[in-house]
Write a protein that holds these residues in place. Structure first.
Motif, PDB file in Angstrom:
ATOM      1  N   SER A 214      35.416 -20.084  -2.866  1.00  0.00           N
ATOM      2  CA  SER A 214      36.523 -20.633  -3.645  1.00  0.00           C
ATOM      3  C   SER A 214      37.803 -20.779  -2.841  1.00  0.00           C
ATOM      4  O   SER A 214      38.653 -21.613  -3.175  1.00  0.00           O
ATOM      5  N   SER A 368      39.643 -23.673  -8.468  1.00  0.00           N
ATOM      6  CA  SER A 368      39.550 -25.090  -8.834  1.00  0.00           C
ATOM      7  C   SER A 368      39.378 -26.012  -7.634  1.00  0.00           C
ATOM      8  O   SER A 368      38.814 -27.100  -7.779  1.00  0.00           O
ATOM      9  N   TRP A 371      35.706 -26.552  -7.194  1.00  0.00           N
ATOM     10  CA  TRP A 371      35.114 -27.378  -8.248  1.00  0.00           C
ATOM     11  C   TRP A 371      35.586 -28.827  -8.149  1.00  0.00           C
ATOM     12  O   TRP A 371      34.838 -29.752  -8.481  1.00  0.00           O
ATOM     13  N   VAL A 374      33.280 -30.331  -5.630  1.00  0.00           N
ATOM     14  CA  VAL A 374      31.934 -30.514  -6.197  1.00  0.00           C
ATOM     15  C   VAL A 374      31.900 -31.750  -7.088  1.00  0.00           C
ATOM     16  O   VAL A 374      30.992 -32.595  -6.982  1.00  0.00           O
TER      17      VAL A 374
END
Length: 390
Positions: A214, A368, A371, A374
């Protein structure tokens, strides 16, 4: 035997301006990053000291070794990524993420195939992730206006005017104006126990795969895509042939050595490098490498006095720190938004990346920025692999 001539005064002035712009423009963001990650004032001073030494000493060596102005900087987008973290990692875990990102950069420099693969990262998605990271800081500039209306409006006016007339001096002008107001209010101070000289405070890194994914992975990607690769472009545009893999390896090793002291990342500079690589800095391209040495020397001096320099920002009222940081990131956000929307066929994927990153959502303990990447890569894959129906 001829005696080498001294560098012209323009070389010293170019290096000095680059140092002032590079350090003064974003040190407030570095301080915010340390505070967000739970670092103590002494650890933040160590962070700034290690970063300045990592910029100065290797930059001097690389400039001399390759006979070109190799200008280093800390990772500004990386600092923004860290300052935006809401995961409550703790300083030792954050240092573990710094080490992980540095190892990835070292591997990128060692393995040509990995370096070529990294250069194929879609600029739209990487820029969208960066824009999503930067946006909350620029928005906060306006969110704190009710608390500091006069100062915010005044500094915004200073920024707009100087950005138009003297772009390189816009952020130093904002800092001078801010400190003048704080001095008038009697709000300038240093944290208790702050000494005159910088210091290094090592921390034993802690490693967690969720933090590596992350924080460490996005830190590596945003530093590579937004700092190292553009830094190489600046050197090529100035007429040099930089050894890309060796320079990336050098920045990775520097970051790895400095990480235990709190340095989140050292990389090639882009904006400040442009001040040191052109004919205005030195008329002779073959001798222009001395500008990189002078620039590195200035950063070593800054590292020597890092404690009071960083302490001024550590003790600054949070609203004022937010205003300065927001103004400092307007130009990087503008550039990231432009690159994010440059390719019409990738805009949808870029906007999805931007929205997911800017939302600050954390799933399964992963932030975030990951993500956003991704979702952006998934959208690009769908666009390229799924044929639309007639």
């Amino acid at each position: 035997m001829t005696t080498p001539s001294l560098p012209p005064p323009a070389s010293f002035s170019a290096a000095a301006v680059a140092t002032v712009v590079g350090f003064g423009g974003t040190v407030a963001l570095v301080v915010q990053a340390g505070q967000a990650l739970g670092a103590s004032p002494a650890q933040i001073i160590s962070m700034v000291t290690a970063l300045c030494l990592g910029i100065g000493l290797p930059g001097m060596l690389l400039s001399w070794r390759f006979r070109m102005p190799v200008v280093l900087a800390w990772s500004t987008p990386g600092a923004a990524l860290l300052a935006a973290s809401t995961l409550g990692l703790g300083w030792a875990n954050a240092v573990g993420a710094f080490v992980f990102a540095a190892v990835l950069m070292v591997l990128t420099g060692l393995l040509p195939e990995l370096g070529r693969l990294a250069q194929k990262i879609p600029a739209s998605v990487a820029s969208a992730m960066l824009a999503g990271v930067l946006l909350p800081f620029v928005l906060k500039l306006f969110k704190v206006m009710p608390e500091e209306m006069g100062l915010a409006v005044g500094l915004l006016a200073v920024f707009i005017v100087t950005r138009r007339m003297w772009p390189a001096w816009s952020l130093p002008a904002v800092l001078v104006a801010a400190f003048a107001v704080l001095a008038f209010r009697g709000q300038i101070g240093l944290p208790p126990g702050t000494g005159l000289f910088g210091g290094l405070e090592p921390v034993m890194p802690l490693f967690d795969w969720r933090i590596a994914v992350s924080l460490g992975l996005p830190l590596f990607l945003v530093t590579l895509a937004s700092q190292n690769l553009p830094g190489l472009v600046v050197l090529r545009a100035a007429g040099y042939a930089p050894p890309a893999n060796r320079l990336i390896l050098a920045t990775g090793l520097t970051s790895l050595i400095a990480a235990p002291f709190g340095a989140h990342g050292v990389n090639l500079a882009a904006i400040t490098a442009a001040l040191c690589t052109g004919p205005d800095a030195h008329p002779d391209p073959a001798r222009r490498w001395v500008v990189g040495v002078i620039y590195g020397g200035f950063y070593v001096v800054v590292a020597l006095f890092a404690a009071p320099l960083a302490g001024l920002f550590i003790a600054m009222p949070p609203a004022v720190l937010a205003i300065i940081t927001g103004l400092a990131l307007i130009a990087p956000l503008t550039g990231a938004l432009g690159a994010m929307l440059a390719k019409p066929d990738e805009r949808e994927a870029a906007v999805l990346t931007f929205a997911a990153t800017g939302s600050g959502v954390a799933l399964f303990g992963i932030g975030s920025a990951f993500w956003g990447l991704v979702i952006g890569f998934a959208a690009l894959a769908a666009m390229r692999w799924i044929r639309p129906r007639a």
